[in-house]
Design an enzyme around this catalytic site. Structure first.
Site: not given
Length: 410
Positions: A123, A170, A172
């Protein structure tokens, strides 16, 4: 069947929580080391929650591969750095990136393992696909090429947790690698890249998407790593990497996708401590004008340290934060009392206040008080959450990966 996991750059254990939640994964070794601090706060929290056994708190660059037990899955949220390749060594099997660039520690561990991990799960921030600004996409190309050279096919996807029902916006990039010895690699080789991204792949199984009317953009990364580092996208165009894609046998196929249906999930109001938030979180009346100024729109003349004047402008932030939507992204500077443009502020019956450490943990789907430990300040707890990933995203990908392994390997 339970897969053995090695967790690098473990932070306070977001990967471990997400994977072990599914009961199909077991972390057999972990490493967390913070170079810039004497007190290893994140590692202390990790040990307090998961135990000190098989946990390493030393610079991963100095850990011998022989100390790391064999494992099926290598995971980590590694730091975003400049991944350029410095040189090759005539008498070395491997290659050297810049010292201190931790991607090359991942590369070293995989390349030195007699029995390399079958699966990789990493990630990073989504700007990885566009960095550096001088050669957009070069860093990700280096990673794909280095994994290709080590015998892995890769699929990636940029995931915004809020688009799949989680309480925080969020975004990512997550990427999975499949070693050439696995049936999953062979399945990916047989499938069309577009079908893998949209339907057949692990990411599509975990978080369904649709194509937005594009044909995939295809190109090869067949140069060696040094050439790639020096020449990739040297004409300074846009990054060729879109938000979804695959790379197998040096061939990249990438396309723009979006969630196939937007999930009305949890919102900021759902994670609030109602009535139990500490008094210190409330904003004093005399500090309110400063908060309002920082959150507000600005058009003003500012001066540099050298005395040059320039026009400065920025738009307004929602103030206080909307409770009926997922929250904005948590950043590392979320903690502390000082007024800030980027900290979250919520309206409560008792007044305006900042978010508590528990609320920040909930936004990343950590258990309440996961980061609470003697000697760890609230500001440090907020810093952990600014660096962490959303546990629910990992849980979803982990469960999908296990299903795929069962589907193709039994």
């Amino acid at each position: 069947m339970q897969l053995k996991v090695c967790e690098l750059f473990a932070g306070v254990g977001g990967f471990r929580l997400g994977l072990e939640d599914t009961e199909h994964f077991k972390v057999v070794w972990s490493n967390q080391w913070e170079p810039s601090t004497k007190m290893q706060h994140a590692s202390l929290v990790y040990e307090a929650r998961f135990g000190a056994e098989n946990h390493s708190n030393q610079n991963i660059e100095e850990v011998s591969t022989s100390e790391i037990p064999d494992h099926d899955v290598l995971v980590g949220g590694f730091p975003c750095q400049d991944y350029s390749v410095a040189t090759t060594l005539k008498n070395s099997k491997g290659l050297i990136g810049k010292k201190g660039v931790l991607w090359w520690s991942i590369h070293r561990i995989i390349s030195e393992k007699k029995k390399p991990p079958k699966y990789l799960f990493f990630e990073n921030v989504d700007r990885l696909l566009k960095s550096p600004s001088s050669q957009r996409g070069r860093d990700f190309a280096i990673m794909l090429k280095s994994l290709n050279d080590l015998g892995y096919a890769v699929e990636w996807r940029v995931i915004n947790a809020a688009e799949y029902g989680m309480p925080q916006r969020r975004r990512r990039v997550f990427f999975l690698g499949y070693h050439k010895s696995t049936p999953l690699f062979q399945s990916m080789l047989k499938a069309s890249a577009k079908d893998w991204v949209l339907e057949q792949g692990t990411m599509a199984s975990a978080y369904p998407v649709k194509n937005i009317g594009q044909t995939p953009h295809n190109f090869s990364i067949d140069q060696n790593l040094v050439e790639l580092s020096e020449r990739f996208n040297a004409e300074k165009g846009l990054s060729p990497f879109l938000n979804s894609g695959v790379c197998i046998d040096g061939q990249v196929s990438t396309l723009k996708t979006e969630p196939s249906d937007t999930n009305n999930g949890r919102v900021l109001a759902d994670i609030l401590e109602n009535g139990s938030a500490d008094e210190s979180l409330f904003i004093a009346e005399h500090d309110l004008p400063k908060w309002e100024y920082l959150k507000g729109a600005k058009k003003e003349i500012r001066k540099t340290k050298a005395g040059f004047e320039y026009n400065y402008s920025e738009g307004s932030m929602v103030f206080p934060d909307a409770l009926d939507q997922p929250s904005r992204t948590i950043i590392t500077g979320e903690g502390g009392k000082s007024p800030s443009r980027f900290k979250h502020v919520v309206q409560t019956p008792k007044g305006l206040r900042r978010l508590s450490p528990v609320e920040l943990e909930r936004l990343n789907m950590f258990p309440d008080n996961h980061t609470q430990l003697a000697g760890i300040s609230d500001a440090k707890r907020a810093f952990f959450m600014g660096n962490a990933l959303v546990v629910g995203v990992v849980r979803g990908i982990g469960a999908a990966l296990f299903r795929k392994i069962q589907e193709f390997e039994e």
